[in-house]
Design a protein around this motif. Structure first.
Motif: not given
Length: 302
Positions: A86, A89, A93, A207-208, A210-212, A214-215, A225
């Protein structure tokens, strides 16, 4: 009958040897893990409120302070690996967003203003930032996560399924293959446009995914940000006001270099991770390892 007794004895002896060896390995990893947590950096991972794992929430302070027996050690290693992911990430980002803004500037220079000189300089600085700073940082981050994970009795790394952001970090190095496919030419501006689009699409995809991750796992404190981008823009304007003649793209490259050097110290070296420039791998030292003091800083110097 005698041979049967000998066989049973041999089996029991083998079991005892294997059990003793396994216990010795587990004990050694526990000691290694406990020594790692003595590094001050673990108490400074302040980007998160907590992490989520298997329908439970875990707070950093509690994880560090939990007594480390065998079962708790497994839990702590797993959860702190997620905590690390996390943390990494949010850093990546931030760099991806800065990259995205720089790409937009480069494209505007080349396509709208027809300012080929600054458009080319901008693109070349972007390649430098990606190749010399972002890719090595991703390698260090993945190495740290994997090194911590391997202390677990059942490491995620041994499973075929990917874990947390580790595979995303591993893919970042692949951008170098794409960039090596084309030679930039001032006589062919399309080579610059191709490069910008390639980098933009590549990091957008990273990033897409990675954000999955992270969520699913991370609960961050509220943050802006674009904080670094705004801060550096303001610093640049202030610098220009003091007669410092420096193109913004090169100014940005220097700021990113300094930022990443600081991040490596705070989120890697001060967590106890070491980088071996010979094997090009991250490792967690044991108490009897002889570590060269400059070893952990060698990669940043390069």
């Amino acid at each position: 009958m005698i041979s049967l007794k000998l066989a049973k004895f041999g089996f029991i002896l083998l079991f005892v040897i294997l059990y003793t060896k396994a216990y010795s390995i587990i004990k050694e990893k526990m000691e290694q893990f406990n020594e790692l947590l003595q590094y001050s950096g673990w108490r400074n991972l302040n980007e998160l409120i907590y992490i989520k794992y298997i329908n439970r929430t875990y707070y950093l302070q509690n994880l560090i302070e939990i007594t480390t027996n065998t079962n708790k050690c497994k839990q702590k290693i797993r959860c702190l690996t997620i905590y690390l992911g996390c943390t990494y990430a949010i850093i990546m980002n931030t760099l991806f967003l800065i990259n995205n803004k720089l790409i937009k500037i480069c494209k505007y220079k080349l396509e709208e203003e027809k300012d080929l000189i600054n458009g080319c300089i901008c693109t070349e600085e972007l390649i430098k930032i990606v190749s010399l700073f972002i890719v090595p940082l991703a390698i260090l981050f993945k190495g740290a996560m994997d090194a911590l994970d391997l202390l677990h009795i059942h490491p995620w790394a041994y499973n075929k399924s990917p874990y947390m952001i580790s595979p995303r970090l591993g893919k970042i190095e692949n951008i170098l293959n794409d960039l090596n496919e084309i030679i930039l030419s001032h006589d062919d501006i399309s080579t610059y446009i191709w490069t910008l689009n390639t980098v933009d699409n590549f990091f957008d995809d990273i990033m897409k995914h990675q954000n999955y991750d992270v969520d699913e796992y991370c609960e961050f404190i509220t943050y802006d940000k674009n904080y670094l981008w705004k801060k550096w823009n303001q610093e640049y304007k202030t610098s220009i006001g003091h007669d410092i003649n420096l193109v913004f793209f090169k100014f940005l490259t220097k700021k990113i270099e300094d930022y990443i050097h600081t991040i490596i110290i705070q989120k890697y070296s001060q967590l106890g991770f070491k980088f071996d420039p010979i094997t090009q791998e991250t490792f967690i030292p044991k108490s009897d390892d002889l570590i060269e003091p400059e070893l952990e800083f060698k990669i940043t110097d390069e």
